[in-house]
Design an enzyme around this catalytic site. Structure first.
Site, short mmCIF file in Angstrom:
data_model
loop_
_atom_site.label_atom_id
_atom_site.label_comp_id
_atom_site.label_asym_id
_atom_site.label_seq_id
_atom_site.Cartn_x
_atom_site.Cartn_y
_atom_site.Cartn_z
N ARG A 90 0.84 -1.19 0.00
CA ARG A 90 0.00 0.00 0.00
C ARG A 90 0.88 1.25 0.00
O ARG A 90 1.53 1.56 1.00
CB ARG A 90 -0.94 0.01 1.21
CG ARG A 90 -1.75 1.30 1.31
CD ARG A 90 -3.00 1.20 2.17
NE ARG A 90 -2.75 1.03 3.58
CZ ARG A 90 -3.69 1.21 4.52
NH1 ARG A 90 -4.92 1.54 4.18
NH2 ARG A 90 -3.40 1.02 5.79
N ASP A 120 -4.05 3.28 14.32
CA ASP A 120 -3.19 3.81 13.28
C ASP A 120 -3.67 5.21 12.94
O ASP A 120 -4.46 5.79 13.69
CB ASP A 120 -3.15 2.88 12.06
CG ASP A 120 -4.49 2.77 11.33
OD1 ASP A 120 -5.44 3.50 11.68
OD2 ASP A 120 -4.57 1.96 10.39
#
EC number: 2.3.3.9
Length: 555
Positions: free
Chosen positions: A183, A471
């Site tokens: 990613r 996160d």
């Protein structure tokens, strides 16, 4: 280090530069740490320079489109399914490319950053897929950005090992490692350690997306293909089919440049913004030659709703973060529409990450976490998802058991068309939940956001806090809720008015609390938090200014 783009131009994609223009260049301004020259090679940087020459302008156009749409929604114009793309949605004949080699079975995907230890743990995890995350789970320090590329480079070649400061050695021991899906950073993020000077002598920070993608694809595409897999990517933060089209153009040019067959690159798009949820079929269509599926990026999706409707009144105000679950109405509509859309077009539907993490020290907490994760994955498998995410290796057996029970030996359930699902715009926009904001919820948002930002400033992108994996996305929810609650003059269930003064006091409590350690970054974290949660204007992303102010490393 300055690299000049001397590769031959692609006639199909760009025009020859006018005589008065200069040759575009890419300049590395960050320091060259150990082995960085193995990634930042002249040939690799020449490729990344071409990506910027061809696509940097379109990237800025797409970001301008985002700003215009946000302005329109803020002024009362709700997003809708697009009339101009209705022929795409109504055409039943087209399908996406689907799973590439090594992506046929995606029932459990483990996510995590790309430092050497976490890379080895992911490769030994037993998951079918590893989301190698250079975005929300990685703090974009220069060492992490290029160090993550080195971890992936070594892992793909079977030469990765790591010894911790305490002397513990980590090695890849699994006979079959997960398929890697990398990613890169989203279109909105920049890489301040690399500068691009275009043909008109304008110098700008490089695109984080193009740097991450370009370096990984250039170094690893051939090796991955030789192993029977391929260069695969998760695409984050997309807000429109035009942004997906831009990625498709990047992929097609890359395949041409690297002399690999068209369609070798495969992408899974994270549907984690409200505008993207209204263009899922169009996104699949634009990427159809390169698309493997969609993922329900739940935490960023919640953040997108809050950000998009932050000033539109009380009916768009959500309660405590832990009350915004996958079973509330608008989240159910979003995920069911995703599965229906994917299976209609031959694309895999991948579920999101439950934030609960196991505890090896507390049996009761561990049992609760496993129960929560099992329920979450059972719902996803029953809804028709073809796979799901976990954030910890100990959760893989629990997640796999739930999907095994539904899949019954099949690698996916693309045959489930979900014709029973009908979702209109109103279902996606009805975010009223009817649950209260509490004193504990306000306090938790401040504490979690501050503790996460502090860890992020120290180079950690995925952090276990109070039994949950946090996160950037979950920190964004926490700080944006605080901003919205203040702006909408909300009070808690206990009668406490949520004001800047209240939040400032809670920040001070954290700064004088038990989490302080010598050399910590809490003072800087408090500065960042005050900027993104207490200022009059709303910062679209907490990381952009924090990165520029605190993480840029000068040579």
């Amino acid at each position: 280090m300055t690299i000049t783009d001397t590769a031959p131009p692609s006639r199909a994609i760009r025009e020859e530069p006018a005589p008065e223009r200069i040759t575009p260049t890419l300049t590395v301004t960050g320091p060259l740490h150990d082995r960085f020259e193995e990634i930042l090679t002249p040939a690799a940087l020449a490729f990344v320079a071409q990506l910027h020459e061809l696509f940097a302008g379109a990237r800025y156009d797409r970001l301008a489109d985002r700003m215009r749409l946000g302005y329109e929604i803020g002024n009362g114009r709700d997003p809708r399914f697009r009339e101009d793309t209705a022929p795409i949605r109504n055409d039943a004949s087209w399908r996406v490319a689907g799973a590439g080699p090594g992506l046929e079975d995606r029932r459990v995907e483990i996510t995590g950053p790309t430092d050497p230890r976490m890379t080895i743990n992911a490769l030994n995890s037993g998951a079918q897929v590893w989301l190698a995350d250079q975005e929300d789970a990685t703090s974009p320090t220069w060492r992490n950005v290029i160090g993550g590329q080195l971890s992936l480079f070594d892992a793909i070649r079977g030469q990765l090992s790591y010894t911790s400061p305490e002397g513990k050695r980590y090695e890849v021991t699994a006979e079959r490692t997960p398929t890697i899906v990398m990613r890169p950073r989203g279109w909105h993020l920049e890489e301040h350690h690399i500068h691009f000077t275009d043909r008109w002598k304008r110098t700008m920070a490089a695109s984080g997306s193009l740097v991450d993608f370009g370096l990984y694809a250039f170094h690893n595409a051939a090796a991955l293909i030789a192993q029977g897999r391929g260069p695969y990517f998760y695409l984050p933060k997309i807000e429109s089919s035009e942004e997906a089209r831009l990625w498709d153009q990047v992929f097609s040019f890359t395949e041409q440049y690297l002399a690999i067959p068209h369609g070798t690159i495969r992408a899974t798009v994270l549907i984690e913004t409200l505008p993207a949820a209204l263009e899922m079929e169009e996104i699949l269509y634009e990427l159809r030659d390169h698309c493997a599926g969609l993922n329900a990026g739940r935490w960023d999706y919640i953040f997108s709703i809050i950000k998009t409707y932050r000033g539109r009144g009380s009916r768009f105000v959500m309660p405590d973060r832990n009350q915004v679950t996958m079973t509330v109405g608008f989240m159910r509509s979003y995920t069911e529409l995703l599965v229906k859309t994917c299976h209609k077009r031959g694309a895999y539907a991948i579920g999101g990450m439950s934030a609960f993490i196991p505890s090896r020290r507390d049996p009761e907490a561990n049992a609760r976490a496993l129960e929560q994760v099992a329920a979450d994955k059972r719902r996803e498998a029953s809804d028709g998802f073809d796979g799901t995410w976990v954030a910890h290796p100990d959760l893989i057996p629990t997640a796999r058991a739930e999907f095994d029970a539904v899949l019954q030996g099949r690698p996916h359930q693309l045959d489930r068309q979900r014709d029973d699902v009908t979702v209109y715009e109103r279902h996606l926009l009805d975010v009223f939940i009817g649950r209260p904001i509490t004193d504990a919820g306000v306090r938790a948002n401040v504490s979690v956001a501050l503790r996460y930002i502090e860890a992020w400033l120290r180079g950690q992108g995925a952090v276990a806090i109070d039994g949950l994996m946090e996160d950037v996305a979950t920190a964004e929810i926490s700080r944006s809720q605080i901003w919205q609650w203040i702006r909408q003059q909300k009070s808690t269930e206990e009668g406490t008015e949520i004001t800047r003064e209240l939040i400032a006091g809670l920040v001070d409590e954290v700064l004088t609390g038990p989490d302080r350690r010598e050399g910590d970054r809490f003072d800087d974290a408090a500065e960042v938090f005050r900027d993104v949660a207490l200022s009059e204007s709303f910062r679209p992303f907490l990381t952009t200014r924090a990165y520029a102010d605190h993480l840029v490393e000068l040579a």
